[in-house]
Design an enzyme around this catalytic site. Structure first.
Site, PDB file in Angstrom:
ATOM      1  N   ASP A  93       0.848  -1.430   0.374  1.00 42.92           N
ATOM      2  CA  ASP A  93      -0.080   0.120  -0.114  1.00 42.92           C
ATOM      3  C   ASP A  93       0.953   0.782  -0.182  1.00 42.92           C
ATOM      4  O   ASP A  93       2.110   1.183   0.391  1.00 42.92           O
ATOM      5  CB  ASP A  93      -0.897  -0.095   1.434  1.00 42.92           C
ATOM      6  CG  ASP A  93      -1.935   1.395   1.556  1.00 42.92           C
ATOM      7  OD1 ASP A  93      -2.087   2.009   0.525  1.00 42.92           O
ATOM      8  OD2 ASP A  93      -2.531   0.984   1.958  1.00 42.92           O
ATOM      9  N   ALA A 196     -11.468   3.805   0.400  1.00 47.54           N
ATOM     10  CA  ALA A 196     -12.300   4.936   0.609  1.00 47.54           C
ATOM     11  C   ALA A 196     -13.213   4.437   1.927  1.00 47.54           C
ATOM     12  O   ALA A 196     -14.591   4.773   1.554  1.00 47.54           O
ATOM     13  CB  ALA A 196     -12.082   6.459   0.950  1.00 47.54           C
ATOM     14  N   CYS A 284      -8.373 -22.856  20.001  1.00 48.20           N
ATOM     15  CA  CYS A 284      -9.830 -22.411  20.247  1.00 48.20           C
ATOM     16  C   CYS A 284      -9.989 -24.830  20.814  1.00 48.20           C
ATOM     17  O   CYS A 284     -10.609 -24.140  22.055  1.00 48.20           O
ATOM     18  CB  CYS A 284     -10.973 -22.593  19.671  1.00 48.20           C
ATOM     19  SG  CYS A 284     -10.988 -20.914  19.144  1.00 48.20           S
TER      20      CYS A 284
HETATM   21 ZN    ZN Z   1     -10.811 -20.469  17.042  1.00 46.48          ZN
END
Ligand code: ZN
Length: 491
Positions: A93, A196, A284
């Site tokens: 960018d 934008a 997780c």
């Molecule tokens: Zn996860």
């Protein structure tokens, strides 16, 4: 024909494509996620992005590199790929956002692109003017002119096999966005960021975001790879993909992790508010919420960042599979239930059904009617248009299910919500094989009635009778005068 981009599969305006990045010698399958890397603070090392998450491309900010002396020296000496230790494609960018904050930028388009080339960028970005939403029209026009002048300058810069992006601006004026898209498309530049839109997404204005993207897409050719600049929340990827966005860049995974925020496809949760982790990623499955909360700050940020990225990449894969299977709009419908503003976004997407219809395949797996919005899908629109081309006998009965009175007419067609009438010979063709709930809704009946009205309008000399089963008067008003109506449930 753009050599760097090839579209493989489409569904609505969504597509699976291949973006060839010659300088990196890689082909990126789209829709693709570009994790945003800040060279000064990497939450997740770029090498890990490639090996653990399968990232084929990332994006980093050439302005930050330019302004950080030691990083700049190393980038110029060793190149970005060595600096970041990333084997895939690297987009840079220009830092337009940072530059726009400080007013005059003091560097030329040539210098900005030359710097990106020198540090080894594979896809560079000129400095455009990211005009925010809702500015007055004069400002939007003036700034767009400047952006367009810079794109034309960029076209003239010798960039070798580095691709160069052509941002599409125009604030919240659809006609300016469309004109900007057409202008960008007419250049020899390669990748097309819709710029934008971050303020729109920060304010949950998904409806306006869709209008802006739809307008830019009307100006851009079908072979233009489109980057939704600054879109990083997985909740809205399916919606944006269905409107034809191919590239997303996520800084959200890292920014949210820094604030203890946990991404899901149904929105963001604060770690403090989670009693369970609704995800099966490695983070997780190895931690409970309490484990995560107990980690030191930097480790917790890194673990949350990894979870956020897993969820984000998972959604990209789910979107690709949905496009391949032809059920992207069903996925969008599910995501639209995550937040009322997402539903606004989906309803706005359907305002552009005619635009979606152009790239929507004629035949797919199966149409699932899963909400009142399904009645406005491009498949329904296409069927209604097709009705105008079908040959109709002098007297025709269109009826739900089978009809005991079919022999009183020259022919008997079926009528099914949400599509309306069709010859029985088409019963096995898409989308008329749709799975529709038995307990149908008003929107489906209205769409079916509109189909009947459309058939009647196209055949004013034919005698058409509608045999329905208990349609409400308000729905029947939509066919009033055009056809005779019989309530079969009373016979
Ligand atoms: Zn996860």
């Amino acid at each position: 024909m753009r050599e760097c981009f090839e579209v493989r599969d489409t569904d609505a305006a969504g597509r699976i494509g291949e973006l060839t990045v010659p300088r990196a010698d890689v082909t990126v399958e789209t829709p693709a996620l570009l994790p945003v890397i800040n060279p000064n603070l990497d939450t997740i090392a770029p090498r890990r992005l490639a090996t653990e998450f399968g990232a084929e491309i990332l994006i980093t900010n050439s302005y930050i590199i330019h302004e950080t002396e030691d990083v700049r020296e190393r980038a110029l000496e060793d190149g970005l790929h060595d600096l970041l230790e990333f084997p895939g494609a690297i987009m840079t960018d220009s830092g337009s956002f940072q530059l726009s904050e400080y007013g005059d930028i003091g560097v030329t388009t040539e210098e900005i692109l030359e710097f990106q080339r020198e540090i080894g960028s594979d896809i560079a970005t000129p400095v455009d003017i990211p005009t925010p939403p809702d500015v007055d029209r004069e400002r939007a026009e003036t700034e767009l002119e400047t952006t367009q002048e810079r794109l034309e300058l960029a076209e003239g810069v010798e960039t070798g096999d580095m691709l160069v992006s052509a941002p599409v601006q125009g604030s919240t004026y659809p006609d300016l966005r469309e004109a900007a898209g057409r202008h960008a498309d007419s250049t020899s530049l390669d990748v097309f960021p819709v710029g934008a839109v971050v303020p729109l997404m920060n304010d949950y204005r998904y409806d306006d975001m869709i209008d802006v993207v739809a307008a830019a897409k009307r100006g851009l050719g079908a072979d233009a790879p489109v980057h939704l600049f600054g879109a990083g929340h997985p909740m809205m990827f399916a919606l944006a993909a269905a409107m034809g966005c191919d590239l997303f860049d996520s800084a959200a995974y890292a920014l949210y992790a820094r604030d203890d925020r946990y991404l899901t496809v149904r929105g963001t949760r604060h770690l403090d508010d989670l009693d369970y982790l609704p995800c099966s990623c490695p983070v997780c499955t190895e931690h409970s919420p309490d484990d995560l909360r107990a980690l030191p700050d930097d480790e917790r940020e890194s673990e949350l960042g990894a979870h956020n990225l897993h969820v984000t990449f998972e959604e990209i894969r789910r979107i690709k599979q949905a496009i391949r299977a032809g059920n992207l709009l069903e996925l969008v419908e599910q995501r639209a239930r995550a937040h009322p503003t997402m539903l606004d976004g989906y309803r706005t997407l359907l305002d552009h059904a005619a635009q979606l219809e152009r790239s929507d395949p004629v035949s797919k797996g199966s149409f699932f009617y899963t909400s009142a919005e399904s009645a406005r899908r491009p498949e329904v629109l296409r069927h209604h248009r097709r009705l105008e081309r079908l040959a109709v006998p002098d007297s025709l009965l269109v009826t739900e299910g089978s009809s005991p009175r079919g022999d009183e007419f020259d022919d008997s067609w079926r009528v099914e919500p949400p599509f309306g009438p069709f010859p029985r010979s088409l019963s096995k063709s898409y989308p008329l094989t749709a799975e529709v709930p038995d307990r149908t809704d008003r929107a489906a009946l209205e769409a079916a009635a509109d189909g009947v009205a459309r058939l009647a309008a196209a055949n004013p000399d034919a005698d058409i009778t509608l045999g329905h089963r208990g349609w409400p008067d308000g729905v029947l008003e939509r066919v009033a005068d055009a056809v005779d109506v019989v309530d079969l449930s009373r016979e």
